[in-house]
Design a protein around this motif. Structure first.
Motif, short mmCIF file in Angstrom:
data_model
loop_
_atom_site.label_atom_id
_atom_site.label_comp_id
_atom_site.label_asym_id
_atom_site.label_seq_id
_atom_site.Cartn_x
_atom_site.Cartn_y
_atom_site.Cartn_z
N LYS A 151 49.92 -49.78 -39.37
CA LYS A 151 49.82 -48.48 -38.25
C LYS A 151 48.82 -48.65 -37.53
O LYS A 151 47.53 -48.65 -37.71
CB LYS A 151 50.24 -46.95 -39.16
N HIS A 152 48.93 -47.91 -36.60
CA HIS A 152 47.83 -48.49 -35.10
C HIS A 152 47.78 -46.89 -34.60
O HIS A 152 48.97 -46.23 -33.79
CB HIS A 152 47.93 -48.82 -34.22
N ILE A 153 46.46 -46.27 -34.24
CA ILE A 153 46.43 -45.39 -33.07
C ILE A 153 46.30 -46.17 -31.56
O ILE A 153 46.20 -47.19 -31.05
CB ILE A 153 45.14 -44.31 -33.59
N SER A 154 47.77 -45.53 -30.92
CA SER A 154 47.43 -46.11 -30.14
C SER A 154 47.63 -45.35 -28.27
O SER A 154 47.34 -43.74 -28.65
CB SER A 154 49.32 -46.65 -29.73
N LEU A 155 47.53 -45.43 -26.99
CA LEU A 155 46.89 -44.93 -26.40
C LEU A 155 47.73 -44.87 -25.02
O LEU A 155 48.59 -45.52 -24.82
CB LEU A 155 45.63 -45.25 -25.59
N SER A 156 48.54 -43.71 -24.82
CA SER A 156 49.42 -44.13 -23.45
C SER A 156 49.08 -42.74 -21.96
O SER A 156 48.52 -42.11 -22.52
CB SER A 156 51.59 -43.36 -23.08
N ILE A 157 49.14 -43.81 -20.82
CA ILE A 157 48.47 -42.22 -19.97
C ILE A 157 48.98 -42.14 -18.71
O ILE A 157 50.18 -43.12 -18.25
CB ILE A 157 47.43 -42.92 -19.29
N THR A 158 49.17 -41.32 -18.09
CA THR A 158 49.69 -40.64 -16.83
C THR A 158 49.44 -39.14 -16.20
O THR A 158 48.51 -38.66 -17.03
CB THR A 158 52.05 -40.03 -17.69
N ASN A 159 49.79 -39.35 -15.40
CA ASN A 159 49.26 -38.03 -14.43
C ASN A 159 50.46 -37.11 -14.52
O ASN A 159 50.11 -35.70 -13.47
CB ASN A 159 49.45 -38.59 -13.07
N ASP A 160 52.00 -37.04 -14.92
CA ASP A 160 52.86 -36.45 -14.38
C ASP A 160 53.41 -36.30 -16.44
O ASP A 160 54.79 -37.42 -16.18
CB ASP A 160 53.47 -37.46 -13.41
N PRO A 161 52.80 -35.64 -17.34
CA PRO A 161 53.60 -35.98 -18.28
C PRO A 161 55.22 -35.13 -18.43
O PRO A 161 55.91 -36.46 -19.38
CB PRO A 161 53.33 -34.72 -19.33
N LEU A 162 55.81 -34.54 -18.06
CA LEU A 162 57.26 -34.63 -17.45
C LEU A 162 58.04 -35.16 -17.41
O LEU A 162 59.13 -35.64 -17.61
CB LEU A 162 57.32 -33.38 -17.08
N ASN A 163 57.41 -36.66 -16.52
CA ASN A 163 58.76 -37.69 -16.43
C ASN A 163 58.05 -39.20 -17.04
O ASN A 163 57.05 -39.59 -17.11
CB ASN A 163 58.12 -37.94 -14.26
N VAL A 164 59.10 -39.41 -17.73
CA VAL A 164 59.36 -40.11 -18.70
C VAL A 164 59.07 -41.99 -18.29
O VAL A 164 58.68 -42.57 -18.85
CB VAL A 164 60.21 -39.97 -19.71
#
Length: 194
Positions: free
Chosen positions: A11-24
């Motif tokens: 299991k890993h802590i992972s990261l995902s980035i966006t400027n528009d969190p409501l747009n998948v």
């Protein structure tokens, strides 16, 4: 967004980035924060801000149920994306008290107290986490959150109702500060600290 990824081995802590969190469609997954071989299921971030005047971001991470971790580790970042594990621990299992000598892991993100210090809740237990868990706390220094001011001698929360037992599981995963700050009787809440 930090999340836990699982490939059935680690299991890993992972990261995902966006400027528009409501747009998948515009999320950019950047991958694991720590090396693949390092189990890192649990973690919470204390972001630097103009309000708390911290100079860097802190990630309190780790799940002491899996080697080589001994407790909740400390990582730092200047940009919130690239993290440096300091090799230090915020707290370790077996440090002081009976209720969390077996295992510990991060709870919800720390919240700022009226004193300027931070309240950080964590999950732990003296027995197998599959059967028993409790919630403890530490107060972190307001200017250097890697420093622990005090730690709970007894759990704040544990399963004591019949419907909470067999297996006995109590995990703290969220915490929202009261709009008027901590109650004046907070000193009563801090009884039994080290």
């Amino acid at each position: 967004m930090f999340y836990t990824s699982d490939d059935c081995n680690y299991k890993h802590i992972s990261l995902s980035i966006t400027n528009d969190p409501l747009n998948v469609t515009v999320w950019n997954p950047t991958g694991f924060i720590f090396p693949y071989e390092l189990w890192s299921k649990s973690g919470v971030v204390l972001f630097a801000s103009s309000e708390n005047e911290l100079k860097q971001h802190y990630l309190f991470w780790g799940d002491s149920q899996h080697a080589p971790l001994e407790g909740i580790g400390i990582a730092t970042s200047n940009d919130g994306q690239n993290w440096n594990d300091t090799g230090l621990y915020l707290i370790k299992t077996g440090d002081v008290y009976d209720f969390d000598w077996g295992w510990i892991e991060a709870g919800p993100p720390p919240i700022r107290l009226n004193s300027g210090d931070f309240l950080f809740l964590y999950n732990g237990g003296s027995e197998d986490p599959a059967t028993f868990s409790q919630v403890g706390y530490v107060i972190l220094n307001g200017t250097d959150p890697s420093l622990v001011i005090t730690r709970s001698a007894n759990p704040l929360l544990e399963s004591n109702q019949s419907w909470e037992q067999n297996p006995s599981k109590v995990y703290m995963t969220g915490l929202i500060p009261h709009s008027q700050g901590c109650p004046k009787q907070l000193s009563n809440f801090l009884v039994g600290t080290m």
